[in-house]
Design a protein around this motif. Structure first.
Motif, PDB file in Angstrom:
ATOM      1  N   ARG A   1       0.832  -1.204   0.000  1.00 38.42           N
ATOM      2  CA  ARG A   1       0.000   0.000   0.000  1.00 38.42           C
ATOM      3  C   ARG A   1       0.872   1.261   0.000  1.00 38.42           C
ATOM      4  NH1 ARG A   1      -3.754  -1.948   4.737  1.00 38.42           N
ATOM      5  NH2 ARG A   1      -2.560  -3.866   4.462  1.00 38.42           N
TER       6      ARG A   1
ATOM      7  N   ASP B   1     -10.205   3.586   0.300  1.00 42.44           N
ATOM      8  CA  ASP B   1     -10.467   3.284   1.712  1.00 42.44           C
ATOM      9  C   ASP B   1      -9.355   2.420   2.298  1.00 42.44           C
ATOM     10  OD1 ASP B   1     -11.900   3.210   4.126  1.00 42.44           O
ATOM     11  OD2 ASP B   1     -12.843   1.320   3.574  1.00 42.44           O
ATOM     12  N   SER B   2      -8.868   1.472   1.485  1.00 38.59           N
ATOM     13  CA  SER B   2      -7.769   0.610   1.931  1.00 38.59           C
ATOM     14  C   SER B   2      -6.492   1.432   2.117  1.00 38.59           C
ATOM     15  CB  SER B   2      -7.544  -0.511   0.916  1.00 38.59           C
ATOM     16  OG  SER B   2      -6.483  -1.340   1.295  1.00 38.59           O
TER      17      SER B   2
ATOM     18  N   SER C   1      -5.919   3.451   5.285  1.00 33.49           N
ATOM     19  CA  SER C   1      -5.561   2.735   6.514  1.00 33.49           C
ATOM     20  C   SER C   1      -4.109   2.976   6.917  1.00 33.49           C
ATOM     21  CB  SER C   1      -5.796   1.229   6.322  1.00 33.49           C
ATOM     22  OG  SER C   1      -4.915   0.691   5.339  1.00 33.49           O
TER      23      SER C   1
ATOM     24  N   ARG D   1      -3.681   8.514   4.130  1.00 35.96           N
ATOM     25  CA  ARG D   1      -4.563   9.541   4.692  1.00 35.96           C
ATOM     26  C   ARG D   1      -4.058  10.943   4.345  1.00 35.96           C
ATOM     27  NH1 ARG D   1      -4.641   5.673   8.876  1.00 35.96           N
ATOM     28  NH2 ARG D   1      -2.990   6.686  10.101  1.00 35.96           N
TER      29      ARG D   1
ATOM     30  N   SER E   1     -16.135   6.206   5.424  1.00 37.01           N
ATOM     31  CA  SER E   1     -14.893   5.767   6.058  1.00 37.01           C
ATOM     32  C   SER E   1     -13.724   6.671   5.668  1.00 37.01           C
ATOM     33  CB  SER E   1     -14.597   4.322   5.665  1.00 37.01           C
ATOM     34  OG  SER E   1     -13.378   3.876   6.203  1.00 37.01           O
TER      35      SER E   1
ATOM     36  N   SER F   1     -11.471   9.165   8.097  1.00 35.41           N
ATOM     37  CA  SER F   1     -10.004   9.112   8.150  1.00 35.41           C
ATOM     38  C   SER F   1      -9.381  10.482   7.938  1.00 35.41           C
ATOM     39  CB  SER F   1      -9.473   8.136   7.088  1.00 35.41           C
ATOM     40  OG  SER F   1      -9.925   6.830   7.329  1.00 35.41           O
TER      41      SER F   1
END
Length: 452
Positions: free
Chosen positions: A312, A344-345, A348, A353, A383, A387
């Motif tokens: 990621r 969204d992943s 995390s 973010r 979500s 964040s």
């Protein structure tokens, strides 16, 4: 069972027994001896056959068009046991008996009252139905056997030939497996996957590699085959072809890689290739070939779900966040849900973010998507907003509220969404309210303008 459409009323179209595509009506069929004797075995189209089950033939052939005279007016399906009423109308026995059991004593087609409720088997029509379907069925079986034989021959050929001959053999095999389930089964049963896998390697030409990938993507691969194909040299070739091939080849490569990475023990280095991720983002942004967007997003989502968090980080580092946010407004619902799932992943991790916060369109777009497309899209957008707002409450909350977030969150809370979504909305609403007095925040919650 399909809803059949008649070819021509009271005609048998394209009867193959005559060999010339003639159209026969019932009288001509009987007169010319087409029906043979009885509904049992016999010679059909020059082939001696055992008694075939009519129901099985109808089910396996699954034809969308059959002669209308074969179709029961009640069920609109081909008849297996035709019976005739005193009015002269013919029906499937089980259907007309059900009609009678419902208290009807009329002919369903003419609505005439029946003066005789006896059912007369229409043996002439049964024989014609049986013969017609037998011919279609036997022809299908013969073609299937021919396809299986040819597929087997091509697999053997590929073990021997090279160069252009190999490319031509692969093209023919690709055509067969794409069109015929029996060819795919033959490939799986006779070791064809191992042969295909052996053709992929560091020195494989793109012409050969493209055809092999196109064949493999048509097959349902077992775990051993997947592990064999996930060797670094083979994956590297797939990535090269994804970056340099035609749009069809790029899509095939994308789908094949995705089918291979469902192994829990997959080594992260095989899918953390910078070249793979860049190639997928190019495919996502290709406005000329939009058919590649969903496959590319689907693979990206699968890669994001890998347990190695470094993947990621790499996706964020190539600028994927801002690129995906800018593309959101132009995506269809299926692609949009995939893109939101990816974002969204990525949210995390801290870098994800921050990238979302630094993209000026993130908050307005996410607010707009709430209660807009689907519950899943609302959940992902909510979500992501949480964040981002949690990262910088004062800065981001005010932007979100000005974009209409408070009113949207109240709509979510009052809707029929899941309790989890309502709870998340309430928490985000509380977070956003911290920077306002009660009076000002209440005014922000009013639907003073169109926000949907």
């Amino acid at each position: 069972m399909p809803m059949f459409q008649g070819c021509k009323r009271d005609m048998v179209a394209g009867y193959e027994g005559g060999g010339d595509g003639q159209i026969l009506d019932l009288d001509t069929a009987v007169k010319d001896g087409v029906l043979g004797g009885g509904g049992g075995g016999g010679v059909v189209g020059g082939v001696t056959c055992e008694k075939l089950d009519l129901g099985k033939m109808i089910e396996e052939l699954d034809l969308s068009e059959v002669p209308s005279v074969f179709i029961c007016p009640i069920s609109l399906e081909a008849m297996q046991d035709p019976v005739t009423l005193c009015t002269g109308q013919t029906y499937e026995r089980s259907n007309i008996l059900k009609w009678f059991s419902m208290g009807h004593f009329t002919c369903p087609t003419t609505m005439q009252e029946l003066w005789d409720d006896s059912l007369t088997p229409n043996t002439t029509l049964y024989r014609l139905i049986y013969t017609w379907f037998s011919q279609k069925y036997l022809l299908m079986k013969k073609r299937s056997e021919d396809v299986q034989g040819r597929a087997s021959e091509l697999v053997d050929t590929l073990k021997k030939v090279k160069g252009q001959a190999r490319v031509m053999a692969l093209k023919e095999l690709h055509h067969l497996v794409a069109a015929h389930p029996t060819a795919r089964k033959t490939l799986l049963d006779e070791g064809g996957v191992a042969v295909m896998s052996s053709l992929l390697g560091p020195f494989t030409s793109h012409a050969v590699g493209s055809e092999v990938i196109a064949i493999l993507v048509c097959l349902t691969l077992d775990s051993d085959s997947k592990k064999n194909l996930m060797q670094p040299a083979k994956v590297s070739l797939m990535v090269d072809i994804l970056n340099e091939g035609s749009i069809e080849t790029k899509i095939n490569s994308t789908r094949l890689i995705e089918s291979l990475i469902d192994d829990k023990d997959l080594r992260s280095e095989l899918i953390s290739s910078h070249s793979l991720l860049v190639g997928l983002m190019r495919l996502v942004k290709d406005k000329r070939h939009t058919n590649g967007i969903c496959p590319a997003l689907s693979l990206l989502r699968a890669i994001c779900s890998h347990k190695d968090i470094n993947i990621r980080h790499l996706i964020v580092s190539i600028g994927a966040v801002s690129q995906l946010v800018e593309l959101l407004s132009g995506l269809d619902p299926d692609c949009l849900e995939l893109a939101l799932s990816i974002l969204d992943s990525l949210a995390s991790i801290p870098e994800g973010r921050l990238a979302l916060k630094n993209c000026s369109n993130t908050i307005p777009i996410m607010v707009k998507l709430l209660m807009r497309i689907s519950e899943n899209c609302t959940q992902y957008a909510l979500s992501i907003l949480w964040s981002v707002c949690k990262l910088a409450p004062e800065e981001c909350s005010s932007v979100a509220v000005d974009a209409g977030l408070a009113a949207k969150l109240l709509l979510v809370i009052q809707s029929g969404c899941s309790p989890i979504l309502k709870q998340q909305s309430a928490e985000l609403l509380k977070l956003c309210s911290l920077n306002y007095s009660d009076t000002i925040f209440i005014s922000k919650c009013k639907l003073t303008r169109t926000i949907l």
